[in-house]
Design an enzyme around this catalytic site. Structure first.
Site, short mmCIF file in Angstrom:
data_model
loop_
_atom_site.label_atom_id
_atom_site.label_comp_id
_atom_site.label_asym_id
_atom_site.label_seq_id
_atom_site.Cartn_x
_atom_site.Cartn_y
_atom_site.Cartn_z
N GLU A 61 0.87 -1.17 0.00
CA GLU A 61 0.00 0.00 0.00
C GLU A 61 0.91 1.23 0.00
O GLU A 61 1.60 1.50 0.98
CB GLU A 61 -0.91 -0.05 1.24
CG GLU A 61 -1.90 1.07 1.33
CD GLU A 61 -2.78 1.20 0.08
OE1 GLU A 61 -3.39 0.21 -0.33
OE2 GLU A 61 -2.81 2.31 -0.48
N SER A 62 0.89 1.95 -1.12
CA SER A 62 1.86 3.04 -1.26
C SER A 62 1.65 4.15 -0.22
O SER A 62 2.61 4.78 0.24
CB SER A 62 1.82 3.62 -2.67
OG SER A 62 0.53 4.08 -2.98
N CYS A 93 4.17 -2.49 -8.41
CA CYS A 93 2.83 -2.08 -7.97
C CYS A 93 2.89 -0.83 -7.08
O CYS A 93 3.20 0.24 -7.58
CB CYS A 93 2.12 -3.26 -7.33
SG CYS A 93 0.33 -3.07 -7.40
N HIS A 239 2.78 -7.84 -10.08
CA HIS A 239 3.63 -8.43 -9.03
C HIS A 239 4.37 -9.66 -9.57
O HIS A 239 3.83 -10.77 -9.51
CB HIS A 239 2.75 -8.94 -7.88
CG HIS A 239 2.12 -7.88 -7.07
ND1 HIS A 239 2.65 -7.42 -5.90
CD2 HIS A 239 0.98 -7.20 -7.26
CE1 HIS A 239 1.86 -6.49 -5.40
NE2 HIS A 239 0.84 -6.33 -6.20
N GLU A 241 6.71 -11.08 -8.14
CA GLU A 241 7.18 -11.85 -6.99
C GLU A 241 6.12 -12.82 -6.47
O GLU A 241 6.39 -13.63 -5.60
CB GLU A 241 7.66 -10.90 -5.87
CG GLU A 241 6.59 -10.19 -5.06
CD GLU A 241 5.94 -9.01 -5.78
OE1 GLU A 241 6.12 -8.85 -7.01
OE2 GLU A 241 5.21 -8.25 -5.10
#
Ligand code: GLN
Length: 270
Positions: A61-62, A93, A239, A241
């Site tokens: 969450e930025s 993201c 994403h 990852e």
């Protein structure tokens, strides 16, 4: 062969999917030349950041990440890492949002940006968590035809590639929900050589069938931009990852290797 080059790569571990990145980095590094010794570390403070040659800012969450970074005194050091020292940095993201020079759909005063990529991103472009999806992506930079499965979770898109010479804050000043990163200059000529004066390179787009409309975009006809690179910065909306495919991590680590070797050679002759 004994390792000749030690490279430390950090993953910002304030919040979000950092351990998944560390896993894939370790896996990807196994197929890289043995003369490099890799060290992968979690970054939670300025001391850990100062050890890093390169950094990943994960998804999450930025807004939270920027708040925690600010509280832990990491926000300015992160800006220096990316924009003053120009070290290789990859944002996925939420991480890509933080690396954008401009982001919209943000709450004023609720979020800060690091910057580094001359793009404007639109947060949560595809809607809420329930509208998450995965899709095969064609990523020609990987050098093979095998599609890469991208996971999009409340993902942003690049809605606009900014002209490199335009100060982001001047453009952003006009719109209420758009914020801009403060501008910074590279510390010296070595750092400046990693600051790409040229344009943002678009590395990947969503298939056109995935178009969701929003007015004012400059990339509607060809498909939404979901991967970009400029100088020392890489940003991906999705994403990598969260899957098992290590190709992007390997490709990025190869780039890190080149940049670190180039930088150390320049420092030796200075
Ligand atoms: N929507 C999130 C944000 O604005 C990003 C989501 C993610 O990283 N998966 O920060």
């Amino acid at each position: 062969m004994t390792p000749e080059l030690l490279i430390t790569v950090g993953v910002l571990a304030l919040q979000g999917a950092f351990s998944e990145h560390l896993q894939l980095l370790k896996q990807a590094s196994q197929s890289l030349p043995k003369y490099v010794q890799w060290k992968f570390i979690e970054v939670r403070d300025v001391k850990a950041l100062s050890l890093c040659d390169a950094l990943i800012i994960p998804g999450g969450e930025s807004t939270t990440m920027s708040l925690v970074a600010e509280r832990s005194g990491l926000l300015e050091p992160l800006r220096e890492f990316v924009k003053v020292y120009r070290k290789p940095t990859w944002g996925t993201c939420a991480g890509m949002i933080l690396l954008a020079e401009e982001a919209n759909r943000t709450k004023k005063g609720g979020q800060e940006l690091i910057g580094g990529l001359d793009v404007r991103v639109r947060r949560n472009h595809f809607g809420s968590q329930t509208e998450s999806f995965s899709t095969p992506l064609d990523l020609p930079f990987l050098g093979d035809k095998e599609p890469f499965y991208g996971y999009f979770i409340r993902a942003p898109v690049v809605e606009h590639v900014l002209p490199p010479t335009t100060p982001a804050s001047a453009l952003a000043a006009n719109t209420a929900d758009t914020i801009a990163a403060p501008s910074k200059k590279p510390i010296d000529e070595i750092a400046a050589s990693f600051a790409s004066p040229d344009e943002v390179r678009v590395l990947g787009r969503l298939p056109v069938s995935k178009l969701t409309t929003a007015p004012g975009d400059d990339n509607m006809a060809e498909g939404r931009i979901v991967a970009v690179e400029q100088g020392n910065c890489l940003g991906t909306s999705f994403h990598p990852e969260l899957g098992r495919d290590v190709r992007i991590h390997k490709w990025w680590l190869e780039g890190v290797m080149d940049k670190v070797e180039r930088k150390r050679a320049m420092e030796r002759v200075r």
